[in-house]
Design an enzyme around this catalytic site. Structure first.
Site, PDB file in Angstrom:
ATOM      1  N   GLY A  87       0.832  -1.212   0.000  1.00 27.97           N
ATOM      2  CA  GLY A  87       0.000   0.000   0.000  1.00 27.97           C
ATOM      3  C   GLY A  87       0.860   1.251   0.000  1.00 27.97           C
ATOM      4  O   GLY A  87       1.845   1.318   0.723  1.00 27.97           O
ATOM      5  N   ARG A 131       1.384  -4.962  -5.737  1.00 29.08           N
ATOM      6  CA  ARG A 131       1.338  -6.219  -5.001  1.00 29.08           C
ATOM      7  C   ARG A 131       1.787  -7.270  -6.007  1.00 29.08           C
ATOM      8  O   ARG A 131       1.383  -7.240  -7.162  1.00 29.08           O
ATOM      9  CB  ARG A 131      -0.067  -6.474  -4.458  1.00 29.08           C
ATOM     10  CG  ARG A 131      -0.468  -5.359  -3.492  1.00 29.08           C
ATOM     11  CD  ARG A 131      -1.463  -5.781  -2.444  1.00 29.08           C
ATOM     12  NE  ARG A 131      -1.300  -4.992  -1.232  1.00 29.08           N
ATOM     13  CZ  ARG A 131      -1.909  -3.819  -0.994  1.00 29.08           C
ATOM     14  NH1 ARG A 131      -2.721  -3.288  -1.879  1.00 29.08           N
ATOM     15  NH2 ARG A 131      -1.688  -3.181   0.139  1.00 29.08           N
ATOM     16  N   GLY A 152       4.913  -1.903   4.052  1.00 25.93           N
ATOM     17  CA  GLY A 152       4.257  -2.315   5.285  1.00 25.93           C
ATOM     18  C   GLY A 152       4.641  -3.728   5.689  1.00 25.93           C
ATOM     19  O   GLY A 152       5.630  -4.302   5.214  1.00 25.93           O
ATOM     20  N   ASP A 153       3.799  -4.249   6.536  1.00 24.16           N
ATOM     21  CA  ASP A 153       3.956  -5.568   7.110  1.00 24.16           C
ATOM     22  C   ASP A 153       4.241  -6.661   6.061  1.00 24.16           C
ATOM     23  O   ASP A 153       5.182  -7.449   6.184  1.00 24.16           O
ATOM     24  CB  ASP A 153       2.606  -5.767   7.828  1.00 24.16           C
ATOM     25  CG  ASP A 153       2.411  -7.111   8.391  1.00 24.16           C
ATOM     26  OD1 ASP A 153       3.261  -7.498   9.185  1.00 24.16           O
ATOM     27  OD2 ASP A 153       1.409  -7.763   8.046  1.00 24.16           O
ATOM     28  N   GLY A 172     -12.743  14.588  18.255  1.00 23.01           N
ATOM     29  CA  GLY A 172     -13.774  14.703  19.290  1.00 23.01           C
ATOM     30  C   GLY A 172     -14.939  13.751  19.078  1.00 23.01           C
ATOM     31  O   GLY A 172     -16.079  14.076  19.412  1.00 23.01           O
ATOM     32  N   HIS A 222      -9.912   5.354  -0.043  1.00 21.72           N
ATOM     33  CA  HIS A 222      -8.553   5.665  -0.493  1.00 21.72           C
ATOM     34  C   HIS A 222      -8.152   7.121  -0.327  1.00 21.72           C
ATOM     35  O   HIS A 222      -6.973   7.434  -0.449  1.00 21.72           O
ATOM     36  CB  HIS A 222      -8.375   5.209  -1.934  1.00 21.72           C
ATOM     37  CG  HIS A 222      -8.196   3.727  -2.015  1.00 21.72           C
ATOM     38  ND1 HIS A 222      -9.273   2.860  -2.044  1.00 21.72           N
ATOM     39  CD2 HIS A 222      -7.093   2.958  -1.993  1.00 21.72           C
ATOM     40  CE1 HIS A 222      -8.822   1.621  -2.061  1.00 21.72           C
ATOM     41  NE2 HIS A 222      -7.506   1.654  -2.032  1.00 21.72           N
ATOM     42  N   LEU A 223      -9.102   7.987  -0.063  1.00 22.08           N
ATOM     43  CA  LEU A 223      -8.674   9.381   0.142  1.00 22.08           C
ATOM     44  C   LEU A 223      -7.732   9.492   1.343  1.00 22.08           C
ATOM     45  O   LEU A 223      -6.928  10.417   1.443  1.00 22.08           O
ATOM     46  CB  LEU A 223      -9.884  10.325   0.270  1.00 22.08           C
ATOM     47  CG  LEU A 223     -10.770  10.337   1.508  1.00 22.08           C
ATOM     48  CD1 LEU A 223     -10.152  11.172   2.625  1.00 22.08           C
ATOM     49  CD2 LEU A 223     -12.125  10.904   1.147  1.00 22.08           C
TER      50      LEU A 223
HETATM   51  P1  ADP Z   1       2.001  -4.079   2.719  1.00 20.70           P
HETATM   52  O1  ADP Z   1       3.476  -4.090   2.547  1.00 20.70           O
HETATM   53  O2  ADP Z   1       1.416  -2.718   2.528  1.00 20.70           O
HETATM   54  O3  ADP Z   1       1.569  -4.769   3.989  1.00 20.70           O
HETATM   55  P2  ADP Z   1       1.097  -6.425   1.146  1.00 20.70           P
HETATM   56  O4  ADP Z   1       0.719  -7.214   2.345  1.00 20.70           O
HETATM   57  O5  ADP Z   1       0.170  -6.417   0.006  1.00 20.70           O
HETATM   58  O6  ADP Z   1       1.355  -4.887   1.484  1.00 20.70           O
HETATM   59  O7  ADP Z   1       2.512  -6.971   0.640  1.00 20.70           O
HETATM   60  C1  ADP Z   1       3.160  -6.385  -0.462  1.00 20.70           C
HETATM   61  C2  ADP Z   1       3.917  -7.423  -1.236  1.00 20.70           C
HETATM   62  O8  ADP Z   1       4.939  -8.004  -0.406  1.00 20.70           O
HETATM   63  C3  ADP Z   1       3.117  -8.615  -1.726  1.00 20.70           C
HETATM   64  O9  ADP Z   1       2.380  -8.341  -2.885  1.00 20.70           O
HETATM   65  C4  ADP Z   1       4.198  -9.631  -1.994  1.00 20.70           C
HETATM   66  O10 ADP Z   1       4.860  -9.366  -3.201  1.00 20.70           O
HETATM   67  C5  ADP Z   1       5.172  -9.343  -0.828  1.00 20.70           C
HETATM   68  N1  ADP Z   1       4.900 -10.289   0.270  1.00 20.70           N
HETATM   69  C6  ADP Z   1       3.951 -10.195   1.224  1.00 20.70           C
HETATM   70  N2  ADP Z   1       3.961 -11.286   2.019  1.00 20.70           N
HETATM   71  C7  ADP Z   1       4.915 -12.110   1.538  1.00 20.70           C
HETATM   72  C8  ADP Z   1       5.403 -13.407   1.889  1.00 20.70           C
HETATM   73  N3  ADP Z   1       4.896 -14.099   2.906  1.00 20.70           N
HETATM   74  N4  ADP Z   1       6.409 -13.923   1.140  1.00 20.70           N
HETATM   75  C9  ADP Z   1       6.934 -13.240   0.119  1.00 20.70           C
HETATM   76  N5  ADP Z   1       6.507 -12.031  -0.279  1.00 20.70           N
HETATM   77  C10 ADP Z   1       5.525 -11.449   0.413  1.00 20.70           C
END
Ligand code: ADP
Length: 327
Positions: A15, A76, A106-107, A190, A257-258
């Protein structure tokens, strides 16, 4: 500082978040300052697999600190989830003579980075780029402050109409399984309450709110809701109100998305600039598989494994602030 890194690749993944450009700028300038070449990898891991890469100079990142989104684009990439896809990504790195990566995301992106780094022994440093503020070990993530301000401004506007009509509004915000955006934007605007995933696991926040008679002395009610399977989201909550508490005139606003767009706040630009410089410093210090975080206003290194562990807890103090200030 004994590092044999001559060239780094930088990418944004997952994202998008405001401040990613400021991070790209800072990483690029810090690398060049230290005599390291920089290659910009487009569309996240997708570009690493397809080879959409170009050399970055200092002026490649001119005039972007104030821009939302990411000039590197993001994506992604399902192929990166497979060992075959990651092998191609590694081959691209070898062909392009990229010795290390800075991954801004991100995660999910950092989970992928961790797997890739371990599989191919590639040095990777991550920057937490997400509006969700859901990574462990950093007080804030790049993009969070801007999104918070965007939400607050939107809620201020919704309040005008909610008050005029004496309505109950559920306002859905992003956050995945993390309630920080909803909780802090509820405090800042608030609002009456926030329905967040961390608490939804333990109790039915909706019935608790209604039973407390939260609307008694007010002519409008705003409730921030985290978009998440755990909370059910704003639409489901509104359906419940319609059937279980039909005395309320309920409306839903999904900000969508905004929340991701717009020029980054000063705080996000500064955070991204500090973290970008720290990422290059970390690589020069031979750190690998760490995310750059900020804790008590100091830069910290968090091993990927911990950052993505999903053990971040919601602050009881913030919950109390909302509870007391909305009586
Ligand atoms: P964010 O980074 O915002 O959390 P996503 O969860 O969509 O977004 O992850 C972004 C991209 O990171 C995925 O489309 C994929 O290419 C890669 N990714 C996510 N999880 C894994 C995983 N378990 N193994 C390998 N690549 C991953």
């Amino acid at each position: 500082m004994a590092s044999n890194i001559k060239c780094i690749g930088v990418l944004t993944s997952g994202g998008d978040a405001p401040g990613m450009n400021a991070a790209i700028r800072s990483v690029t300038r810090a690398a060049i300052f230290n005599g390291i070449r920089v290659k910009g990898i487009f569309k996240g891991y997708k570009g690493l697999i397809s080879g959409e890469i170009s050399e970055f100079k200092t002026n490649s990142v001119s005039n972007i600190i104030q821009q939302g989104g990411t000039i590197l684009k993001t994506a992604r990439c399902a192929e990166f989830l497979t060992p075959e896809g990651r092998k191609i990504a590694f081959e691209t790195m070898q062909r392009e003579e990229i010795d290390a990566l800075v991954v801004i995301g991100g995660d999910g992106s950092l989970t992928g980075a961790n797997i890739f780094a371990n599989e191919f022994d590639v040095p990777i440093v991550g920057l937490p780029g997400t509006i969700d503020n859901d990574l462990y070990g950093t007080d804030v993530t790049i993009g969070y402050d801007t999104a918070l301000n965007t939400i607050m401004q939107s809620v201020d506007k919704i309040r005008d109409t909610a008050t005029s009509h004496e309505r109950l509004f559920f306002i859905e915000v992003m956050g995945r399984n993390c309630g920080y955006l909803a909780l802090n934007s509820a405090i800042a605007s608030g609002a009456e309450a926030a329905i967040i995933p961390e608490i939804s696991i333990e109790k039915d926040q909706l019935s608790e709110l209604i039973e407390q008679g939260f609307r008694k002395s007010k002519n409008s009610s705003l409730v921030l809701v985290t978009e998440s399977e755990i909370t059910g989201g704003a639409l489901k909550l509104a359906e419940r109100v319609k059937t279980e508490y039909p005395q309320y005139d309920v409306r839903v606003s999904i900000l969508g998305h905004l929340q991701r767009g717009g020029s980054p706040s000063a705080q996000d630009r500064i955070l991204a600039s500090r973290m970008g410089i720290a990422a290059i410093r970390a690589l020069l210090e031979d750190q690998r598989n760490v995310m750059i975080g900020i804790h008590e206003n100091e830069i910290v290194y968090i091993p990927f494994k911990r950052a993505i562990k999903k053990e971040r807890e919601i602050s009881d103090e913030l919950l109390e602030v909302l509870r007391i200030s909305s009586i």
